[in-house]
Design an enzyme around this catalytic site. Structure first.
Site, PDB file in Angstrom:
ATOM      1  N   GLY A 170     -14.036  -3.255  -0.202  1.00  0.00           N
ATOM      2  CA  GLY A 170     -15.130  -2.595  -0.057  1.00  0.00           C
ATOM      3  C   GLY A 170     -15.277  -1.786  -0.611  1.00  0.00           C
ATOM      4  N   LYS A 230     -21.530 -16.253  -0.158  1.00  0.00           N
ATOM      5  CA  LYS A 230     -22.877 -14.979   0.431  1.00  0.00           C
ATOM      6  C   LYS A 230     -23.279 -14.392  -0.990  1.00  0.00           C
ATOM      7  CE  LYS A 230     -21.351 -14.817   4.671  1.00  0.00           C
ATOM      8  NZ  LYS A 230     -21.679 -13.402   6.015  1.00  0.00           N
ATOM      9  N   GLY A 282     -10.150  -8.630  -2.218  1.00  0.00           N
ATOM     10  CA  GLY A 282     -10.066  -9.719  -2.315  1.00  0.00           C
ATOM     11  C   GLY A 282      -9.651 -10.668  -2.920  1.00  0.00           C
ATOM     12  N   ARG A 320       0.872  -0.995   0.692  1.00  0.00           N
ATOM     13  CA  ARG A 320      -0.289   0.474   0.206  1.00  0.00           C
ATOM     14  C   ARG A 320       1.040   1.386   0.198  1.00  0.00           C
ATOM     15  NH1 ARG A 320      -4.794  -2.390   3.534  1.00  0.00           N
ATOM     16  NH2 ARG A 320      -6.039  -3.130   2.235  1.00  0.00           N
TER      17      ARG A 320
HETATM   18  P1  AMP Z   1     -16.556 -13.717  -0.900  1.00  0.00           P
HETATM   19  O1  AMP Z   1     -15.341 -13.373   0.390  1.00  0.00           O
HETATM   20  O2  AMP Z   1     -17.721 -13.675  -0.728  1.00  0.00           O
HETATM   21  O3  AMP Z   1     -15.853 -13.401  -1.885  1.00  0.00           O
HETATM   22  O4  AMP Z   1     -16.230 -15.165  -0.663  1.00  0.00           O
HETATM   23  C1  AMP Z   1     -14.949 -15.839  -0.616  1.00  0.00           C
HETATM   24  C2  AMP Z   1     -15.092 -17.524  -0.320  1.00  0.00           C
HETATM   25  O5  AMP Z   1     -15.906 -18.225  -0.643  1.00  0.00           O
HETATM   26  C3  AMP Z   1     -13.635 -18.091   0.003  1.00  0.00           C
HETATM   27  O6  AMP Z   1     -13.597 -18.378   1.013  1.00  0.00           O
HETATM   28  C4  AMP Z   1     -14.427 -19.596  -0.971  1.00  0.00           C
HETATM   29  O7  AMP Z   1     -13.537 -20.621  -0.112  1.00  0.00           O
HETATM   30  C5  AMP Z   1     -15.697 -19.364  -0.677  1.00  0.00           C
HETATM   31  N1  AMP Z   1     -16.931 -19.959  -0.950  1.00  0.00           N
HETATM   32  C6  AMP Z   1     -16.731 -20.102  -3.059  1.00  0.00           C
HETATM   33  N2  AMP Z   1     -17.530 -21.055  -3.510  1.00  0.00           N
HETATM   34  C7  AMP Z   1     -17.858 -21.647  -2.365  1.00  0.00           C
HETATM   35  C8  AMP Z   1     -19.003 -23.138  -2.511  1.00  0.00           C
HETATM   36  N3  AMP Z   1     -19.347 -23.395  -3.411  1.00  0.00           N
HETATM   37  N4  AMP Z   1     -19.050 -23.264  -0.787  1.00  0.00           N
HETATM   38  C9  AMP Z   1     -18.347 -22.828   0.120  1.00  0.00           C
HETATM   39  N5  AMP Z   1     -17.757 -22.196  -0.190  1.00  0.00           N
HETATM   40  C10 AMP Z   1     -17.173 -21.483  -0.763  1.00  0.00           C
END
Ligand code: AMP
Length: 397
Positions: free
Chosen positions: A377, A201, A354, A40
């Site tokens: 974010g 999610k 991320g 950064r």
């Molecule tokens: P996010 O922070 O919402 O971008 O999600 C990232 C996380 O989603 C990572 O740690 C992945 O391991 C998890 N992830 C992605 N696909 C799946 C899945 N099919 N089932 C469970 N976790 C998942």
């Protein structure tokens, strides 16, 4: 809402001989008082070097960690001042306070081309409250304000937004680049515009999907959230991730895509596992055939190929979120294939912060991307169509 693309940049304002307060994102990773990643700091150098070259008196500031509104030596900016001095090849003096006597003394003794750093802005209790009194104190240190902290641009704090009420203002090069790519893709994209959204999610991405359905030609879904869309279509999803509260939202998003003529692509096949474990048994199966007791942990090879075709034809690609549990070898192929597809394409490519940014870097594709956002974010809120206070506060051209 005025366009972010129309904001003044550091090159649009007079800075020579002026005291320029620059809000940076020096929220670096630290362990036992030692900086473990200075990315950064490196990212902030172009704006700082430009100001030095122009003979500005440069007053830098940032937050570091969460010191909760009071002085705490654990969160001092001292290691950042040292690191900056090394990169700039000149001393960066550290004030003993944020807007107190020490900051004022140093600021008024600065010569053209010299650089100082304020102490951690979150030592001031008014910072996160966007307290106008604190904003005025920041403003009293300088003649001009430059915001270059994209990672904090979604927060209306005194040093990221409030201070701009009292000084002429502009964005630095780092925010300028974020606006050029993310703002450009949202307001005036090279088409077809393809958004690839993954991650765990649905609830985290509803805002993004809803906004992008108004802008994109194709929306591609992967990751854990795909299974809520399957459930919305009446498929059995075994023990896959389900966000039951958002099944209706998923239905509404698919209906909106249809109404708008947006291609809405869901996985047609999946790599499923018998448990949530790195060493689980796994197999590939079509989306309407997930057996009870199994969970989808990645998109399958047919889907990867289908998604790669859309990416290949895209004029602009926006990607946020992995296609599966990319941390685990057996469930990383979908994410790798998307990253590779984007790297091989001629599309303008924008990678959200991320996990997707980390995947692209780990695979060695970072140089092939047009833009990797420096703010997780902030980039999500930008893609949701929200106004970012740290950009909205800046003077228009
Ligand atoms: P996010 O922070 O919402 O971008 O999600 C990232 C996380 O989603 C990572 O740690 C992945 O391991 C998890 N992830 C992605 N696909 C799946 C899945 N099919 N089932 C469970 N976790 C998942």
């Amino acid at each position: 809402m005025s366009s972010a693309l129309n904001k003044k940049t550091v090159e649009d304002i007079e800075v020579s001989g002026k005291r320029v307060l620059v809000r940076c994102d020096f929220n670096v990773k630290m362990e036992n008082g030692v900086i473990t990643s200075d990315k950064r700091i490196v990212a902030s150098l172009p704006t700082i070097k430009y100001l030095i070259e122009k003979g500005a008196k440069v007053i830098l500031c940032s937050h570091l960690g969460r010191p909760k509104g009071e002085y705490n030596p654990e969160f001092s900016m001292a290691p950042v001042a040292e690191c900056l001095s090394k990169y700039l090849g000149q001393e960066v003096k550290l004030a003993k306070d944020v807007v107190g006597d020490s900051a004022h003394e140093l600021a008024s003794s600065l010569k053209d081309g010299e650089v100082m750093l304020l102490e951690n802005v979150r030592f001031e209790p008014g910072e996160t409250k966007n307290d106008p009194e604190l904003s005025k104190k920041f403003a009293s240190l300088a003649d001009v304000y430059v915001n270059d902290a994209f990672g904090s641009a979604h927060r209306a704090h005194s040093s990221t937004a409030g201070v701009a009420d009292y000084l002429p203002s502009a964005v630095g090069y780092l925010i300028q680049k974020e606006i050029k790519f993310i703002g450009g893709a949202l307001e005036n994209p090279v088409r077809p515009l393809v958004a690839i959204l993954g991650g765990a999610k649905v609830s985290d991405k509803i805002g993004v999907i809803t906004n992008l359905l108004d802008k994109c030609d194709t929306v591609i879904i992967g990751g854990g959230m795909a299974y809520t869309f399957f459930a919305a279509q009446g498929y059995s999803i075994g023990t896959s991730l389900l966000d039951s509260e958002n099944i209706e939202n998923a239905k509404a998003m698919m209906a909106k895509a249809k109404e708008k003529g947006v291609n809405f692509l869901l996985p047609v096949d999946n790599v499923i596992a018998d448990k949530y474990d790195e060493n689980a048994q796994y197999m590939t199966i079509y989306s309407d055939s997930i057996p009870d007791g199994w969970m989808g942990l990645d998109i399958g090879p047919v889907t990867s190929e289908l998604y790669a075709k859309s990416i290949k034809n895209a004029g602009t690609v926006i990607w946020n979120g992995p296609m599966g549990v990319s941390e685990w070898e057996h469930f990383a192929n979908g994410t790798i294939s998307v990253a590779k597809g984007i790297a091989d394409s001629h599309a303008i490519s924008i990678i959200g912060g991320g996990d997707s940014a980390a995947a692209v870097k780990k695979l060695g594709f970072a140089d092939k991307m047009s833009h990797i956002s420096t703010g997780g974010g902030a980039s999500l809120e930008y893609l949701e169509g929200k106004e970012l206070p740290g950009i909205a506060c800046i003077d228009d051209k």
